[in-house]
Motif scaffolding. Structure first.
Motif, PDB file in Angstrom:
ATOM      1  N   LEU A 180       0.989  -1.230   0.126  1.00  0.00           N
ATOM      2  CA  LEU A 180      -0.042   0.494  -0.049  1.00  0.00           C
ATOM      3  C   LEU A 180       0.965   1.317  -0.301  1.00  0.00           C
ATOM      4  CD1 LEU A 180      -2.411  -0.682   2.309  1.00  0.00           C
ATOM      5  CD2 LEU A 180      -3.003  -1.313   0.668  1.00  0.00           C
ATOM      6  N   GLY A 181       0.980   1.991  -0.877  1.00  0.00           N
ATOM      7  CA  GLY A 181       1.336   3.209  -0.835  1.00  0.00           C
ATOM      8  C   GLY A 181       2.418   3.339  -1.988  1.00  0.00           C
ATOM      9  N   GLY A 182       2.590   4.099  -3.494  1.00  0.00           N
ATOM     10  CA  GLY A 182       3.603   4.288  -4.597  1.00  0.00           C
ATOM     11  C   GLY A 182       4.147   5.537  -4.525  1.00  0.00           C
ATOM     12  N   VAL A 200       4.567  -9.649  -6.161  1.00  0.00           N
ATOM     13  CA  VAL A 200       3.918  -8.600  -6.129  1.00  0.00           C
ATOM     14  C   VAL A 200       3.123  -7.775  -6.140  1.00  0.00           C
ATOM     15  CG1 VAL A 200       5.198  -6.062  -5.176  1.00  0.00           C
ATOM     16  CG2 VAL A 200       6.414  -8.121  -4.821  1.00  0.00           C
ATOM     17  N   HIS A 201       2.477  -6.881  -5.203  1.00  0.00           N
ATOM     18  CA  HIS A 201       0.940  -6.119  -6.317  1.00  0.00           C
ATOM     19  C   HIS A 201       1.156  -4.949  -5.305  1.00  0.00           C
ATOM     20  CE1 HIS A 201      -1.676 -10.151  -7.800  1.00  0.00           C
ATOM     21  NE2 HIS A 201      -0.892  -9.419  -7.047  1.00  0.00           N
ATOM     22  N   LEU A 202       1.108  -3.795  -6.331  1.00  0.00           N
ATOM     23  CA  LEU A 202       1.544  -2.275  -5.696  1.00  0.00           C
ATOM     24  C   LEU A 202      -0.008  -1.659  -6.397  1.00  0.00           C
ATOM     25  CD1 LEU A 202       3.061  -0.483  -4.512  1.00  0.00           C
ATOM     26  CD2 LEU A 202       3.684   0.450  -6.772  1.00  0.00           C
ATOM     27  N   ILE A 203      -0.738  -0.920  -4.422  1.00  0.00           N
ATOM     28  CA  ILE A 203      -1.583  -0.478  -4.859  1.00  0.00           C
ATOM     29  C   ILE A 203      -1.650   0.717  -5.150  1.00  0.00           C
ATOM     30  CG2 ILE A 203      -3.878  -0.960  -3.998  1.00  0.00           C
ATOM     31  CD1 ILE A 203      -3.094  -3.190  -2.243  1.00  0.00           C
ATOM     32  N   ALA A 228      10.212  -6.012 -13.810  1.00  0.00           N
ATOM     33  CA  ALA A 228      10.269  -6.351 -12.672  1.00  0.00           C
ATOM     34  C   ALA A 228       9.088  -7.406 -12.217  1.00  0.00           C
ATOM     35  CB  ALA A 228      10.897  -5.778 -11.291  1.00  0.00           C
ATOM     36  N   GLY A 229       8.109  -7.937 -12.848  1.00  0.00           N
ATOM     37  CA  GLY A 229       6.930  -8.920 -12.796  1.00  0.00           C
ATOM     38  C   GLY A 229       6.184  -7.205 -11.502  1.00  0.00           C
ATOM     39  N   VAL A 230       5.962  -6.542 -10.540  1.00  0.00           N
ATOM     40  CA  VAL A 230       5.124  -5.921 -10.189  1.00  0.00           C
ATOM     41  C   VAL A 230       4.201  -5.509 -10.799  1.00  0.00           C
ATOM     42  CG1 VAL A 230       4.993  -4.054  -8.614  1.00  0.00           C
ATOM     43  CG2 VAL A 230       7.709  -4.751  -8.783  1.00  0.00           C
ATOM     44  N   ARG A 231       2.976  -5.716  -9.880  1.00  0.00           N
ATOM     45  CA  ARG A 231       1.895  -5.997 -10.597  1.00  0.00           C
ATOM     46  C   ARG A 231       1.225  -4.598 -10.272  1.00  0.00           C
ATOM     47  NH1 ARG A 231      -0.731 -12.109 -10.678  1.00  0.00           N
ATOM     48  NH2 ARG A 231       0.811 -13.098 -11.218  1.00  0.00           N
ATOM     49  N   LEU A 232       0.979  -3.865 -10.492  1.00  0.00           N
ATOM     50  CA  LEU A 232       0.476  -2.445 -10.850  1.00  0.00           C
ATOM     51  C   LEU A 232      -1.041  -2.728 -10.247  1.00  0.00           C
ATOM     52  CD1 LEU A 232       3.986  -1.678 -11.781  1.00  0.00           C
ATOM     53  CD2 LEU A 232       2.630   0.198 -11.119  1.00  0.00           C
TER      54      LEU A 232
END
Length: 467
Positions: A180-182, A200-203, A228-232
């Motif tokens: 949580l947090g960008g 990883v999920h970036l919300i 890098a594989g992060v799901r936004l």
């Protein structure tokens, strides 16, 4: 029991407190430095140092992939990364920092400090007692994470919720991690843990990460996170969280997301809750407002000072150390009976806090910025261009990078510079020197960048401006 009178009592033994204490001691004063956790502070054990140790292997691997001819298997040994990180943090052992404090002629005191009166500090803990300061108390207690008002968060077991400290010190890779947090912490840790093997999920509450930067920065970092594989999850924000079968269910507008750990990285606030500042008329939890000498603005008597995150001015380790050096020098000078004139750009004023603060976000691509990030008003101009020079082309195939310079068109000086791209952090100090020194662009034209380096972009920027 610790009892005694010192010229100065510094509360907080992190890098900021160490610098304040050291400068006061160098000025001939007796100093006690009080720390309730580890000497060396947040930066050394839970923030700057361990986070960069986690990020560097992934950034290096990404750089290798942009360089044809270099053999690699595309993997990161997480155990080796954790071991190297722990070497930098000494496994949480602060004995080396403790010895440095004593070796610098400063008295280290272990315990939790509270201000209990004018120039009086009561310490609870191993070295508990009462300390009195002849001249000054300097508060350098840093900051703590903000906890968002999120339904269900308070009810989650601690093992399922990560703070930034957990994110930098864990030696287990979670199968699924929601962030949580960008901001800087959220984006850095999302990328680090994705490269270490986590899903990883970036919300994000907005359309892109790093909302405090120009849009082209957030877009570039979003692309790097995706690579890098992060799901936004942009324009989303968590609506609620709950425990489900020893995992976390994160309620999003379009459905639930189930993860093994939830990293809450939604900002920080000054660590003033338990310092007893109400005894001198300040509000616990609020920043300690200071002038450019570090003197507390709302306390009479010229004895209470503060530096670093606790002031709310420029919450970065290097800026805190800078302000601490100013405060320590000011306290020593006033103790000697000297008149302190805090004129801008002197050793007695933390002038750079206002408009020349450098900052790096160590994602891939890196973000580096100092001063203004966009033009404001008719006599300012943004000069924006790709970092497409001989040095960058050699540095990485298809080098992705961009810069923006903000120019005062009347004075023809730089007000700020922002870079995004691989390894741009090393361009930042030259930009900082140009901004702080108010170097005229006509003079900067004669600062010839070496060929072939990424710094050639300075020449291209000046040409774009019209020189």
């Amino acid at each position: 029991m610790t009892q005694g009178t010192y010229d100065v009592v510094v509360i907080g033994g992190g890098p900021v407190g160490e610098n304040a204490a050291d400068r006061a001691a160098r000025g001939g004063l007796s100093v006690a430095l009080v720390e309730h956790e580890r000497f060396g502070g947040e930066c050394s054990y839970w923030a700057c140092i361990p986070s960069k140790a986690l990020l560097r292997p992934g950034n290096l691997l990404a750089a290798i992939r942009r360089m044809p001819g270099v053999q690699h298997d595309g993997r990161i040994d997480a155990a080796a990364v954790f071991a190297r990180r722990d070497e930098f943090t000494h496994g949480g052992d602060d004995s080396g920092q403790f010895d440095w404090v004593r070796g610098a002629g400063i008295e280290p005191v272990r315990g939790h400090a509270r201000v209990t009166g004018e120039r009086e500090v009561t310490v609870e803990g191993r070295d508990g007692g009462v300390l009195h300061a002849r001249h000054a108390v300097i508060v350098c207690t840093g900051s703590v994470p903000k906890t968002p008002s999120l339904p269900g968060l308070d009810g989650l077991p601690g093992r399922l919720v990560w703070t930034s400290r957990d994110a930098t010190t864990s030696s287990e890779v979670p199968g699924r991690l929601a962030v949580l947090g960008g901001g800087a912490v959220g984006t850095e840790m999302a990328q680090a843990w994705a490269r270490l093997g986590s899903e990883v999920h970036l919300i994000l509450t907005g359309p892109r990460p790093l909302p405090g930067y120009p849009d082209f920065v957030g877009d570039a970092v979003a692309e790097g996170l995706g690579a890098a594989g992060v799901r936004l999850h942009p324009d989303t924000g968590a609506e609620s969280v709950s425990e489900v079968d020893d995992s976390v269910s994160v309620g999003l507008p379009d459905g639930a997301l189930e993860v093994d750990r939830l990293l809450v990285a939604t900002g920080r606030r000054p660590a003033t809750d338990t310092l007893g500042l109400e005894t001198v008329g300040l509000e616990p939890g609020d920043p300690v407002r200071v002038d450019d000498t570090g003197l507390a603005s709302d306390v009479d008597g010229q004895w209470l000072y503060a530096a670093g995150d606790v002031t709310g001015r420029a919450p970065l380790t290097h800026q805190g150390k800078y302000a601490a050096r100013v405060a320590g020098d000011v306290v020593a000078a006033r103790a000697r009976g000297e008149t302190v004139d805090p004129e801008p750009w002197t050793r007695y004023a933390s002038t750079a806090d206002h408009h020349a603060v450098p900052q790096v976000v160590f994602t891939d691509p890196e973000v580096a910025a100092v001063g203004q990030r966009e033009a404001e008003g008719p006599h300012q101009r943004d000069v924006e261009l790709d970092i497409a020079v001989g040095g960058s082309a050699l540095h990485a195939d298809g080098y992705p990078g961009r810069m923006r310079a903000v120019v005062d068109t009347r004075e023809e000086t730089l007000l700020g510079v922002t870079f995004v791209g691989q390894d741009v952090a090393e361009l930042l100090h030259s930009a900082t020197v140009a901004v702080v020194g108010q170097v005229p662009l006509g003079r900067l034209w004669h600062a010839v960048p070496a060929f072939p380096t990424i710094s050639e972009v300075w020449l291209r920027m000046l040409e774009e401006y019209g020189l």
